[in-house]
Design an enzyme around this catalytic site. Structure first.
Site, PDB file in Angstrom:
ATOM      1  N   LYS A   1       1.463   4.148   7.408  1.00 25.68           N
ATOM      2  CA  LYS A   1       0.648   4.980   6.529  1.00 25.68           C
ATOM      3  C   LYS A   1       1.070   6.446   6.636  1.00 25.68           C
ATOM      4  CE  LYS A   1      -2.273   1.947   4.842  1.00 25.68           C
ATOM      5  NZ  LYS A   1      -1.443   0.808   5.226  1.00 25.68           N
TER       6      LYS A   1
ATOM      7  N   SER B   1       0.808  -1.219   0.000  1.00 29.86           N
ATOM      8  CA  SER B   1       0.000   0.000   0.000  1.00 29.86           C
ATOM      9  C   SER B   1       0.843   1.272   0.000  1.00 29.86           C
ATOM     10  CB  SER B   1      -0.946   0.017   1.206  1.00 29.86           C
ATOM     11  OG  SER B   1      -0.252   0.333   2.390  1.00 29.86           O
TER      12      SER B   1
END
Length: 231
Positions: free
Chosen positions: A190, A152
């Protein structure tokens, strides 16, 4: 700093505006960047607007105005986040890798795996140690390393199997790539953004949705300061 996909989209829009006088459609942008859906383009457009590179004009179709261009486009380069990379033996470094002066080495504990994808269980046990250049760490702070699992964050230059170097901290600025502990038991890597009393945990891959959580459900465990890749 822009991710590779953000930079590619800005470059594509700029070239089309220069050539045709109007920006491309969302379908044209999707095809140009080889994305599966227009939702990824919407996220990239929003990110470019938030960073001040473009402006969308209300109530007008295909109305995108270029405000500024990053140095990378002015020089014809691909850019975005470039983590420090330790080069593997006998293999040329990636084209955009940042060179690192090794100097003295520092041993850091590898605390297990961190999810760059769906969050995984929080990590607390040392699996082994890894040597990193002394210049990558701050002598006045505590650091640790994590092995990346998932894709991701690939547009930020972070691949599955990389080892990220983390400076331990409970604070983060908008745009920082952090280790976030979600609801006390899930850990994920993230990009961090605070929006009022909500925290956005953003992926750097259009295939993943941004996760919005109340600020009391997210605790920052550290900030990314470097990356180690073997070949």
């Amino acid at each position: 700093m822009l991710t590779r996909k953000q930079l590619e989209l800005l470059d594509f829009i700029n070239k089309r505006v220069t050539r045709d006088g109007v920006p491309p459609s969302f379908d044209e942008m999707k095809d140009a960047l080889s994305l599966r859906s227009k939702s990824g383009i919407h996220r990239l457009i929003t990110a470019l607007e938030e960073r001040g590179f473009i402006r969308r004009l209300a109530h007008r179709a295909r109305a995108i105005e270029i405000i500024k261009l990053p140095d990378a486009l002015d020089k014809g380069l691909a850019g975005g986040f470039k983590p420090q990379v330790i080069e593997g033996d006998k293999v040329d470094p990636p084209r955009n890798a940042m060179p690192v002066a090794l100097g003295h080495a520092v041993e850091l504990p590898v605390m297990g795996r961190i999810a760059a994808g769906t969050p995984i269980e929080a990590i607390s046990e040392v699996s082994h140690n890894v040597s990193v250049p002394g210049g990558m760490v701050d002598a006045n702070s505590h650091h640790y390393a994590l092995e990346v699992k998932g894709d991701s964050m690939i547009d930020a230059g972070i691949n599955d199997g990389d080892v990220v170097v983390i400076r331990e901290t409970s604070a983060a600025d908008n745009g920082d790539i952090v280790v976030a502990l979600v609801e006390g038991h899930e850990a994920t890597l993230k990009r961090y953004r605070r929006k009022g009393n909500m925290i956005a945990l953003e992926a750097a891959n259009p295939a993943y949705e941004t996760r919005m959580l109340p600020d009391d459900k997210v605790k920052v465990q550290g900030r990314l300061v470097g990356l180690i890749r073997t070949y």
